[in-house]
Motif scaffolding. Structure first.
Motif, PDB file in Angstrom:
ATOM      1  N   ILE A  72       0.863  -1.185   0.289  1.00 35.39           N
ATOM      2  CA  ILE A  72      -0.028  -0.285  -0.094  1.00 35.39           C
ATOM      3  C   ILE A  72       0.549   1.208  -0.105  1.00 35.39           C
ATOM      4  N   THR A  73       2.030   1.477   0.480  1.00 34.78           N
ATOM      5  CA  THR A  73       2.919   2.346   0.514  1.00 34.78           C
ATOM      6  C   THR A  73       3.645   2.285  -0.290  1.00 34.78           C
ATOM      7  N   LEU A  74       4.253   1.510  -0.944  1.00 34.56           N
ATOM      8  CA  LEU A  74       4.230   2.323  -1.915  1.00 34.56           C
ATOM      9  C   LEU A  74       4.142   2.265  -3.040  1.00 34.56           C
ATOM     10  N   ARG A  75       2.587   1.484  -3.367  1.00 35.99           N
ATOM     11  CA  ARG A  75       1.664   2.313  -4.594  1.00 35.99           C
ATOM     12  C   ARG A  75       1.159   3.950  -3.951  1.00 35.99           C
ATOM     13  N   GLN A  76       1.105   4.404  -2.837  1.00 36.59           N
ATOM     14  CA  GLN A  76       1.292   5.491  -2.922  1.00 36.59           C
ATOM     15  C   GLN A  76       1.870   5.919  -2.866  1.00 36.59           C
ATOM     16  N   GLU A  77       3.465   6.178  -3.220  1.00 38.90           N
ATOM     17  CA  GLU A  77       4.952   6.665  -3.756  1.00 38.90           C
ATOM     18  C   GLU A  77       4.008   6.820  -4.945  1.00 38.90           C
ATOM     19  N   ILE A  78       4.141   5.760  -5.857  1.00 41.92           N
ATOM     20  CA  ILE A  78       3.680   5.346  -7.095  1.00 41.92           C
ATOM     21  C   ILE A  78       2.548   6.853  -7.354  1.00 41.92           C
ATOM     22  N   ALA A  79       1.458   6.738  -6.912  1.00 45.78           N
ATOM     23  CA  ALA A  79       0.690   7.299  -7.069  1.00 45.78           C
ATOM     24  C   ALA A  79       1.659   9.528  -6.436  1.00 45.78           C
ATOM     25  N   ASP A  80       1.777   9.180  -6.210  1.00 47.91           N
ATOM     26  CA  ASP A  80       2.415  10.976  -6.106  1.00 47.91           C
ATOM     27  C   ASP A  80       2.854  11.366  -6.634  1.00 47.91           C
ATOM     28  N   PHE A  81       4.180  10.131  -7.747  1.00 53.01           N
ATOM     29  CA  PHE A  81       4.894  10.642  -8.511  1.00 53.01           C
ATOM     30  C   PHE A  81       3.828  10.977  -9.150  1.00 53.01           C
ATOM     31  N   TYR A  82       3.489   9.783  -9.617  1.00 48.66           N
ATOM     32  CA  TYR A  82       2.034  10.334 -11.047  1.00 48.66           C
ATOM     33  C   TYR A  82       1.403  11.518 -10.991  1.00 48.66           C
ATOM     34  N   ASN A  83       0.662  11.802  -9.579  1.00 52.78           N
ATOM     35  CA  ASN A  83       0.150  13.056  -9.365  1.00 52.78           C
ATOM     36  C   ASN A  83       1.119  14.071  -9.490  1.00 52.78           C
ATOM     37  N   ASN A  84       2.206  14.247  -9.283  1.00 54.82           N
ATOM     38  CA  ASN A  84       3.136  15.408  -9.258  1.00 54.82           C
ATOM     39  C   ASN A  84       4.014  15.756 -10.757  1.00 54.82           C
ATOM     40  N   GLU A  85       3.973  14.156 -11.348  1.00 55.90           N
ATOM     41  CA  GLU A  85       4.623  15.041 -12.980  1.00 55.90           C
ATOM     42  C   GLU A  85       2.867  14.701 -13.785  1.00 55.90           C
ATOM     43  N   PHE A  86       1.946  14.620 -13.362  1.00 54.63           N
ATOM     44  CA  PHE A  86       0.872  14.165 -14.651  1.00 54.63           C
ATOM     45  C   PHE A  86       0.443  16.080 -14.111  1.00 54.63           C
ATOM     46  N   SER A  87       0.281  16.173 -13.369  1.00 55.49           N
ATOM     47  CA  SER A  87      -0.595  17.816 -13.088  1.00 55.49           C
ATOM     48  C   SER A  87      -0.029  18.521 -13.293  1.00 55.49           C
ATOM     49  N   LYS A  88       1.066  18.456 -14.188  1.00 57.83           N
ATOM     50  CA  LYS A  88       2.305  19.790 -14.754  1.00 57.83           C
ATOM     51  C   LYS A  88       1.867  19.159 -16.727  1.00 57.83           C
ATOM     52  N   LEU A  89       0.934  18.209 -16.842  1.00 60.05           N
ATOM     53  CA  LEU A  89       0.313  17.702 -18.121  1.00 60.05           C
ATOM     54  C   LEU A  89      -0.605  18.342 -18.340  1.00 60.05           C
ATOM     55  N   ASN A 135       7.292   9.820 -19.281  1.00 59.81           N
ATOM     56  CA  ASN A 135       7.548  10.363 -20.450  1.00 59.81           C
ATOM     57  C   ASN A 135       6.943   9.657 -21.469  1.00 59.81           C
ATOM     58  N   ALA A 136       6.965   8.244 -22.197  1.00 57.80           N
ATOM     59  CA  ALA A 136       5.847   7.942 -22.638  1.00 57.80           C
ATOM     60  C   ALA A 136       4.822   8.652 -22.474  1.00 57.80           C
ATOM     61  N   VAL A 137       3.714   8.529 -21.738  1.00 56.78           N
ATOM     62  CA  VAL A 137       3.090   9.416 -22.107  1.00 56.78           C
ATOM     63  C   VAL A 137       2.334  10.574 -22.324  1.00 56.78           C
ATOM     64  N   LYS A 138       4.033  11.123 -21.485  1.00 56.77           N
ATOM     65  CA  LYS A 138       3.937  12.657 -22.723  1.00 56.77           C
ATOM     66  C   LYS A 138       4.758  13.018 -24.065  1.00 56.77           C
ATOM     67  N   LYS A 139       5.161  11.692 -24.440  1.00 59.63           N
ATOM     68  CA  LYS A 139       5.677  12.057 -25.936  1.00 59.63           C
ATOM     69  C   LYS A 139       3.992  10.743 -27.076  1.00 59.63           C
ATOM     70  N   THR A 140       3.651  10.588 -26.332  1.00 62.45           N
ATOM     71  CA  THR A 140       2.354   9.632 -26.732  1.00 62.45           C
ATOM     72  C   THR A 140       1.034  11.066 -26.575  1.00 62.45           C
ATOM     73  N   LEU A 141       0.497  11.847 -25.685  1.00 64.12           N
ATOM     74  CA  LEU A 141      -0.443  12.873 -25.947  1.00 64.12           C
ATOM     75  C   LEU A 141       0.478  14.162 -26.687  1.00 64.12           C
ATOM     76  N   GLN A 142       1.770  14.489 -26.879  1.00 64.13           N
ATOM     77  CA  GLN A 142       1.982  14.981 -27.711  1.00 64.13           C
ATOM     78  C   GLN A 142       2.178  15.051 -29.094  1.00 64.13           C
ATOM     79  N   ARG A 143       2.096  13.400 -29.625  1.00 64.54           N
ATOM     80  CA  ARG A 143       2.023  12.562 -31.027  1.00 64.54           C
ATOM     81  C   ARG A 143       0.498  13.178 -31.820  1.00 64.54           C
TER      82      ARG A 143
END
Length: 125
Positions: free
Chosen positions: A9-26, A114-122
């Motif tokens: 649960i802790t590891l999944r929370q860390e991943i979600a926090d990382f994704y939220n931080n990165e994807f909020s910019k997107l 990075n793959a999500v960003k690249k995909t969305l840009q394309r």
């Protein structure tokens, strides 16, 4: 696995926090994308909502970049039946589930972003 439940649960929370931080910019660059609203929860899937792009296009593109994205739900109905269930149909066609395995390394998380960003840009150009 029950003994490792708390660490998973802790590891999944860390991943979600990382994704939220990165994807909020997107969301600024791609207003047709929404990330999950942050609220206390136990993360199982990280799902992005693609208002203007069909999920299948994003999933195929991510697969071609080595990312195991998928739909968070399955369609058990045929095309004629699902038309009667707008919300289910819309979810099936516009939600993308990103990898969120507890064993996902930091470098792999960055590769997903990075793959999500690249995909969305394309796809948005």
């Amino acid at each position: 696995q029950l003994k490792r439940r708390k660490s998973m649960i802790t590891l999944r929370q860390e991943i979600a926090d990382f994704y939220n931080n990165e994807f909020s910019k997107l969301q600024i660059e791609f207003p047709g994308i929404e990330i999950p609203v942050y609220e206390p929860r136990i993360w199982y899937r990280y799902v992005i909502y693609c208002k203007t792009i069909i999920a299948n296009k994003i999933i195929k593109e991510l697969h071609s970049n080595g990312i195991a994205a998928d739909r968070p739900i399955e369609n058990w109905m045929n095309e004629k039946e699902i038309k009667h269930y707008y919300n289910s149909s819309f979810a099936y066609n516009h939600l993308v589930s990103l990898p969120m395995y507890p064993t996902l390394k930091k470098a792999e998380r960055k590769a997903v972003v990075n793959a999500v960003k690249k995909t969305l840009q394309r796809l948005f150009i």
